[in-house]
Scaffold this motif. Structure first.
Motif, short mmCIF file in Angstrom:
data_model
loop_
_atom_site.label_atom_id
_atom_site.label_comp_id
_atom_site.label_asym_id
_atom_site.label_seq_id
_atom_site.Cartn_x
_atom_site.Cartn_y
_atom_site.Cartn_z
N ALA A 170 0.83 -1.21 0.00
CA ALA A 170 0.00 0.00 0.00
C ALA A 170 0.86 1.26 0.00
O ALA A 170 0.52 2.26 -0.63
N ARG A 208 -5.87 0.33 2.37
CA ARG A 208 -4.96 -0.78 2.67
C ARG A 208 -5.47 -2.11 2.10
O ARG A 208 -5.03 -3.18 2.54
N TRP A 226 -8.09 4.53 7.26
CA TRP A 226 -8.04 3.72 6.03
C TRP A 226 -9.08 4.13 4.99
O TRP A 226 -9.01 3.68 3.84
N TYR A 251 -0.98 6.50 -1.98
CA TYR A 251 -2.33 6.04 -1.65
C TYR A 251 -3.28 6.33 -2.81
O TYR A 251 -3.06 5.83 -3.91
N ASN A 301 -0.84 -4.35 1.61
CA ASN A 301 -2.25 -4.41 1.24
C ASN A 301 -2.83 -5.77 1.62
O ASN A 301 -2.12 -6.77 1.67
N GLU A 327 4.01 -0.87 4.06
CA GLU A 327 2.68 -1.13 4.59
C GLU A 327 1.97 -2.03 3.59
O GLU A 327 1.80 -1.66 2.43
#
Length: 420
Positions: free
Chosen positions: A72, A390, A346, A246, A94, A92
């Motif tokens: 992510a 995410r 999120w 993002y 997904n 980070e």
């Protein structure tokens, strides 16, 4: 004098090797990954232990990581140690077992949908495996496997199988006929990345096309039922310089797709088709994102009602309906402004204002057809995006397109993922 010269040379050598030692990467650390294999991420890295520290290569690695379906977001840290530099890549992850859905309606009461389930990080190695089911008057299904890093950082493969059945309008001079159309295909593609921005796909597709006349007008020389096997050779070349943060995207991407189709029978002629998608994304302030896609394409200009380029809700013009026209050339521009209305942790809610416009060359026609008002469609519209930051590709979209050109329709288009 000689001793003094030797002392100077030794001092210079010490300084040189000491500096080289200080600029050396002594350790590469991956942190934050739970499902994705550390070895799979290190395999994609451009920096190596023992090499000289290079900030440009590190930035390139971060961009590459953020493009992976398993990641992510990504960042890096550099720590100086006695023996050199420690480079830390933080990620980070997904959630990558994702359903897909596409749904649309028009004011003609058309209804169709496509559902799928895909794992985008199989075995923790960014391998995609999944399948889909489609209902568009008839039922269809497909299975896809894509492993871009199967053999190395640059070389992979893809396997695809599909059995798609739809009702296709065929546009004749004296009216329209409806055919039940089935396409069963088997595809093998080799995937190769030249570098971070350039990649290529080469492969072959063996497929069968089955047309069965259902209703409508007929014409001499146009068969009502035929079944033909074909061989398709495919080339895809992509330049990708997009950067992801993002839900925000910036940069430029170009994808060229060329196909040569050989028919085993004379019912349908052999033909060549190509198209190129140009994508441009730009950040507008802190919460805005402007995105545009220009598609240019041509095919062999046979005077056949089974022309390859279609005007369709899910392909190019939101709200237009299900395959309302066909052509042997296409010019389509989709442009939209996405604005973040709400963001917390999120979840992201985006608004969307768009204009979809395009024109087609008639089968057997000339380039003047692109300027014919009967071939031009213009559909402005609005929409919403519900985004999970995410979960890979977890953007639920709903758009409403309203036609403003001749004989226009209007309707909703639903789907998973941004439209382009």
């Amino acid at each position: 004098m000689r001793k003094r010269l030797i002392l100077v040379l030794l001092t210079l050598l010490y300084c040189f090797f000491g500096q080289a030692q200080e600029n050396t990467i002594s350790e590469i650390v991956i942190q934050g990954n739970k499902k994705t294999k550390t070895s799979a991420l290190l395999k994609l890295s451009s920096i190596k232990k023992g090499a000289t520290l290079d900030s440009l290569l590190i930035e390139e690695d971060i961009k590459r990581l953020k493009r992976l379906p398993s990641i992510a977001h990504a960042y890096y840290q550099v720590h100086q140690k006695e023996e050199g530099y420690q480079v830390v890549y933080g990620v980070e992850e997904n959630f990558t077992i994702i359903p897909s859905a596409n749904l649309y309606t028009t004011n003609d009461d058309e209804f169709a949908f496509r559902l799928g389930l895909y794992e985008f990080n199989l075995l923790g190695r960014n391998i995609t495996l999944g399948g889909l089911y489609q209902y568009d008057i008839y039922s269809s299904y497909g299975i896809n496997l894509r492993a871009p890093f199967l053999f190395s950082k640059k070389f992979g493969l893809a396997l695809n199988y599909s059995n798609l059945t739809t009702e296709e309008p065929v546009f004749l001079e004296n009216g329209t006929a409806d055919y039940k159309y089935n396409n069963t295909s088997y595809e093998l593609l080799g995937l190769y990345q030249f570098n971070f921005q350039n990649r290529i796909e080469l492969g072959v597709n063996y497929f069968n096309e089955d047309y069965e006349y259902k209703r409508g007008v007929t014409a001499e020389g146009i068969p009502q039922d035929f079944d033909v096997n074909k061989l398709l050779f495919k080339l895809i070349y992509e330049y990708d310089n997009l950067d992801y943060d993002y839900q925000y995207v910036s940069g430029f991407k170009s994808t060229f797709n060329a196909q040569y189709v050989i028919s085993t029978q004379n019912v349908l002629p052999d033909f060549i088709i190509w198209w190129n998608d140009f994508l441009y994304h730009a950040r507008i302030g802190k919460k805005g994102n402007w995105a545009s896609r220009l598609r240019l394409g041509l095919a062999s200009n046979d005077d056949s009602p089974f022309a390859p380029f279609a005007v369709d809700n899910n392909l190019n013009i939101r709200g237009v309906g299900n395959t309302i026209d066909r052509g042997t050339g296409v010019i389509v521009l989709n442009t939209e402004y996405r604005h973040t209305l709400y963001e917390k942790d999120w979840f992201v809610l985006q608004s969307n204002m768009f204009i979809d416009g395009g024109s087609w060359r008639n089968p057997g026609g000339d380039f003047g057809d692109f300027g014919d008002s009967q071939n031009f469609r213009l559909y402005p519209g609005v929409g919403l995006r519900f985004i999970h930051k995410r979960i890979f590709n977890a953007t639920f979209r709903i758009d409403y397109g309203y036609g403003v050109t001749e004989d226009a329709t209007n309707g909703f288009v639903f789907g998973i993922g941004q439209y382009f």
